[in-house]
Design a protein around this motif. Structure first.
Motif, PDB file in Angstrom:
ATOM      1  N   GLU A  40       0.847  -1.186   0.000  1.00  0.00           N
ATOM      2  CA  GLU A  40       0.000   0.000   0.000  1.00  0.00           C
ATOM      3  C   GLU A  40       0.886   1.241   0.000  1.00  0.00           C
ATOM      4  O   GLU A  40       1.873   1.316   0.741  1.00  0.00           O
ATOM      5  CB  GLU A  40      -0.945   0.016   1.209  1.00  0.00           C
ATOM      6  N   SER A  41       0.545   2.187  -0.840  1.00  0.00           N
ATOM      7  CA  SER A  41       1.313   3.428  -0.918  1.00  0.00           C
ATOM      8  C   SER A  41       1.069   4.278   0.318  1.00  0.00           C
ATOM      9  O   SER A  41      -0.059   4.384   0.799  1.00  0.00           O
ATOM     10  CB  SER A  41       0.919   4.210  -2.171  1.00  0.00           C
ATOM     11  N   VAL A  42       2.142   4.859   0.828  1.00  0.00           N
ATOM     12  CA  VAL A  42       2.062   5.736   1.993  1.00  0.00           C
ATOM     13  C   VAL A  42       2.296   7.185   1.578  1.00  0.00           C
ATOM     14  O   VAL A  42       1.579   8.098   1.989  1.00  0.00           O
ATOM     15  CB  VAL A  42       3.093   5.313   3.063  1.00  0.00           C
ATOM     16  N   PHE A  43       3.310   7.391   0.749  1.00  0.00           N
ATOM     17  CA  PHE A  43       3.591   8.696   0.157  1.00  0.00           C
ATOM     18  C   PHE A  43       3.786   8.510  -1.347  1.00  0.00           C
ATOM     19  O   PHE A  43       4.417   7.542  -1.780  1.00  0.00           O
ATOM     20  CB  PHE A  43       4.861   9.319   0.735  1.00  0.00           C
ATOM     21  N   LEU A  44       3.277   9.449  -2.124  1.00  0.00           N
ATOM     22  CA  LEU A  44       3.467   9.437  -3.574  1.00  0.00           C
ATOM     23  C   LEU A  44       4.139  10.727  -4.012  1.00  0.00           C
ATOM     24  O   LEU A  44       3.910  11.795  -3.427  1.00  0.00           O
ATOM     25  CB  LEU A  44       2.129   9.273  -4.293  1.00  0.00           C
ATOM     26  N   GLN A 301       6.417  19.957   0.683  1.00  0.00           N
ATOM     27  CA  GLN A 301       5.066  20.470   0.467  1.00  0.00           C
ATOM     28  C   GLN A 301       4.159  19.243   0.429  1.00  0.00           C
ATOM     29  O   GLN A 301       4.118  18.522  -0.572  1.00  0.00           O
ATOM     30  CB  GLN A 301       4.997  21.233  -0.862  1.00  0.00           C
ATOM     31  N   VAL A 302       3.471  18.975   1.525  1.00  0.00           N
ATOM     32  CA  VAL A 302       2.694  17.739   1.658  1.00  0.00           C
ATOM     33  C   VAL A 302       1.222  18.011   1.402  1.00  0.00           C
ATOM     34  O   VAL A 302       0.603  18.854   2.063  1.00  0.00           O
ATOM     35  CB  VAL A 302       2.875  17.110   3.056  1.00  0.00           C
ATOM     36  N   THR A 303       0.658  17.309   0.419  1.00  0.00           N
ATOM     37  CA  THR A 303      -0.778  17.354   0.138  1.00  0.00           C
ATOM     38  C   THR A 303      -1.408  16.094   0.697  1.00  0.00           C
ATOM     39  O   THR A 303      -0.916  14.995   0.463  1.00  0.00           O
ATOM     40  CB  THR A 303      -1.035  17.445  -1.376  1.00  0.00           C
ATOM     41  N   GLU A 307      -6.980  11.460  -3.502  1.00  0.00           N
ATOM     42  CA  GLU A 307      -7.876  12.112  -4.459  1.00  0.00           C
ATOM     43  C   GLU A 307      -7.319  13.446  -4.946  1.00  0.00           C
ATOM     44  O   GLU A 307      -7.781  13.988  -5.961  1.00  0.00           O
ATOM     45  CB  GLU A 307      -9.265  12.311  -3.840  1.00  0.00           C
ATOM     46  N   ASN A 308      -6.309  13.968  -4.265  1.00  0.00           N
ATOM     47  CA  ASN A 308      -5.733  15.262  -4.620  1.00  0.00           C
ATOM     48  C   ASN A 308      -4.439  15.149  -5.436  1.00  0.00           C
ATOM     49  O   ASN A 308      -3.735  16.161  -5.603  1.00  0.00           O
ATOM     50  CB  ASN A 308      -5.481  16.076  -3.351  1.00  0.00           C
ATOM     51  N   MET A 309      -4.119  13.966  -5.926  1.00  0.00           N
ATOM     52  CA  MET A 309      -2.909  13.793  -6.742  1.00  0.00           C
ATOM     53  C   MET A 309      -2.842  14.763  -7.926  1.00  0.00           C
ATOM     54  O   MET A 309      -1.827  15.466  -8.097  1.00  0.00           O
ATOM     55  CB  MET A 309      -2.804  12.350  -7.252  1.00  0.00           C
ATOM     56  N   PRO A 310      -3.876  14.855  -8.773  1.00  0.00           N
ATOM     57  CA  PRO A 310      -3.782  15.786  -9.909  1.00  0.00           C
ATOM     58  C   PRO A 310      -3.575  17.227  -9.472  1.00  0.00           C
ATOM     59  O   PRO A 310      -2.794  17.963 -10.080  1.00  0.00           O
ATOM     60  CB  PRO A 310      -5.124  15.601 -10.627  1.00  0.00           C
ATOM     61  N   LEU A 322       7.292  24.589  -2.133  1.00  0.00           N
ATOM     62  CA  LEU A 322       8.608  24.922  -1.598  1.00  0.00           C
ATOM     63  C   LEU A 322       9.258  23.603  -1.234  1.00  0.00           C
ATOM     64  O   LEU A 322       8.731  22.838  -0.432  1.00  0.00           O
ATOM     65  CB  LEU A 322       8.485  25.821  -0.366  1.00  0.00           C
ATOM     66  N   GLY A 323      10.392  23.301  -1.848  1.00  0.00           N
ATOM     67  CA  GLY A 323      11.003  21.992  -1.635  1.00  0.00           C
ATOM     68  C   GLY A 323      10.257  20.916  -2.417  1.00  0.00           C
ATOM     69  O   GLY A 323       9.683  21.175  -3.465  1.00  0.00           O
ATOM     70  N   LYS A 324      10.249  19.698  -1.863  1.00  0.00           N
ATOM     71  CA  LYS A 324       9.675  18.541  -2.562  1.00  0.00           C
ATOM     72  C   LYS A 324       8.171  18.463  -2.377  1.00  0.00           C
ATOM     73  O   LYS A 324       7.678  18.526  -1.252  1.00  0.00           O
ATOM     74  CB  LYS A 324      10.334  17.254  -2.036  1.00  0.00           C
ATOM     75  N   ALA A 325       7.451  18.261  -3.462  1.00  0.00           N
ATOM     76  CA  ALA A 325       6.005  18.065  -3.405  1.00  0.00           C
ATOM     77  C   ALA A 325       5.687  16.580  -3.305  1.00  0.00           C
ATOM     78  O   ALA A 325       6.121  15.793  -4.143  1.00  0.00           O
ATOM     79  CB  ALA A 325       5.338  18.655  -4.656  1.00  0.00           C
ATOM     80  N   VAL A 326       4.967  16.196  -2.249  1.00  0.00           N
ATOM     81  CA  VAL A 326       4.555  14.814  -2.064  1.00  0.00           C
ATOM     82  C   VAL A 326       3.091  14.772  -1.657  1.00  0.00           C
ATOM     83  O   VAL A 326       2.540  15.755  -1.166  1.00  0.00           O
ATOM     84  CB  VAL A 326       5.398  14.070  -0.993  1.00  0.00           C
ATOM     85  N   VAL A 327       2.478  13.610  -1.877  1.00  0.00           N
ATOM     86  CA  VAL A 327       1.087  13.398  -1.471  1.00  0.00           C
ATOM     87  C   VAL A 327       1.077  12.288  -0.415  1.00  0.00           C
ATOM     88  O   VAL A 327       1.654  11.215  -0.631  1.00  0.00           O
ATOM     89  CB  VAL A 327       0.206  13.015  -2.668  1.00  0.00           C
ATOM     90  N   LYS A 328       0.443  12.583   0.691  1.00  0.00           N
ATOM     91  CA  LYS A 328       0.322  11.603   1.769  1.00  0.00           C
ATOM     92  C   LYS A 328      -1.035  10.909   1.664  1.00  0.00           C
ATOM     93  O   LYS A 328      -2.068  11.572   1.599  1.00  0.00           O
ATOM     94  CB  LYS A 328       0.459  12.288   3.138  1.00  0.00           C
ATOM     95  N   ILE A 329      -1.004   9.587   1.646  1.00  0.00           N
ATOM     96  CA  ILE A 329      -2.246   8.824   1.506  1.00  0.00           C
ATOM     97  C   ILE A 329      -2.942   8.716   2.865  1.00  0.00           C
ATOM     98  O   ILE A 329      -2.304   8.404   3.866  1.00  0.00           O
ATOM     99  CB  ILE A 329      -1.958   7.422   0.938  1.00  0.00           C
TER     100      ILE A 329
END
Length: 329
Positions: A40-44, A301-303, A307-310, A322-329
């Protein structure tokens, strides 16, 4: 039976990507076979390369390309235990099955206090891009002056800090005053906001009147066309990205660069970090050590929410991170 969610490329991007270019799908995953793992993905991760790679390597209907930190939730592979965290290149999906061959374990000495999402940024592909780009393409030397654009991004912010560790003067540019303040905070000698200056030519000259030995280019376009005239004799230019061009419907036409290349005897080389896959462990261990020691600082920069990937991807292309953009599941 596990139901995975996945973002697919509904329509190839024309100009700037739009939310409507993506589609959210549900995929029923089969039961594991011997030798397989369920993760299972934790961060993308969302990265600029996805914009150009999607056109070159994807067809409409494919799952969006990308990397994640994932946790093993079920294992029929004796080499991997449940609960282990890995880095995988399995695209924008919440769950996936692997035979383990395409997985990269996080270093065994990864501190509990350090976010695992850094394996997608400062201690991952962007950090390695900075590391090998500076060492192998720019071949920076102590006392030299290094210029980096998109300097507050995932790659550029590491470039500047590694150049400082290497004994160089570092000049960076970014697209907001907050980002410029961040660059000063992490050790850049000079930094400016390219959106508010009157003249890029003057700003580059003011930041380093003697010119630049190394130029780490993440932007391309007009910036690169002007910066090349500020290079010192025998300067080296690493072409890492060209984010100013990725969303153009019509190709830009720039000035010719042969004359400054000839008379300053410059070396310009494009590169992709996978060239040094055989040295990945060296790079990861070095970057992790410097982060733990506080020599390399990071910002993410954590989103929140798959559902907010796009939205996170589009925001990153607009320079909102600012810095690395990642998405937290």
């Amino acid at each position: 039976m596990v139901t995975a969610k996945a973002w697919v490329l509904k329509k190839h991007f024309e100009g700037f990507p739009k939310i409507s270019d993506f589609d959210l799908k549900k995929i029923e995953l089969p039961n594991l076979k011997d030798g397989e793992l369920l993760l299972e993905s934790v961060f993308l991760s969302v990265d600029p390369y996805m914009r150009v790679y999607s056109r070159r390597h994807m067809k409409e209907g494919d799952i969006m390309i990308g990397t994640q930190v994932a946790r093993i939730v079920e294992s029929k592979n004796p080499a991997f235990t449940v609960g282990t965290f890995v880095v995988a290149d399995s695209g924008w999906r919440t769950h996936f099955i692997s035979d383990g061959k395409d997985l990269r374990l996080l270093p065994s000495n990864w501190p509990e206090s350090l976010p695992r999402s850094l394996a997608l940024g400062t201690v991952g592909m962007p950090g390695l891009t900075a590391y090998f780009g500076l060492l192998e393409i720019c071949k920076m030397k102590p006392g030299e002056t290094v210029l980096v654009n998109a300097a507050a991004g995932a790659v550029g912010s590491v470039v500047g800090q590694l150049a400082k560790i290497g004994g160089c003067k570092v000049v960076g540019c970014a697209g907001s005053d907050d980002k410029v303040a961040y660059l000063k905070k992490i050790g850049f000698d000079e930094a400016f906001n390219y959106k508010t200056i009157k003249s890029l030519d003057e700003a580059l000259r003011k930041a380093s009147p003697d010119g630049y030995d190394c130029f780490f280019d993440n932007v391309g376009g007009e910036f690169a066309s002007i910066a090349i005239n500020h290079m010192k004799k025998y300067g080296r230019i690493a072409i890492c990205g060209a984010i100013s061009l990725y969303n153009d419907s019509m190709p830009q036409k720039g000035p010719y660069m042969q004359i400054p290349m000839i008379f300053k005897e410059l070396r310009m080389e494009g590169f992709i970090v996978s060239r040094w896959n055989n040295r990945r462990e060296e790079g990861v261990n070095t970057l992790l050590k410097w982060v733990v020691e506080g020599k390399v600082k990071y910002h993410e920069q954590v989103t929140e929410g798959f559902e907010n990937m796009p939205m996170a991807f589009i925001g990153m292309l607009k320079g909102e991170n600012l810095g690395k953009a990642v998405v937290k599941i």
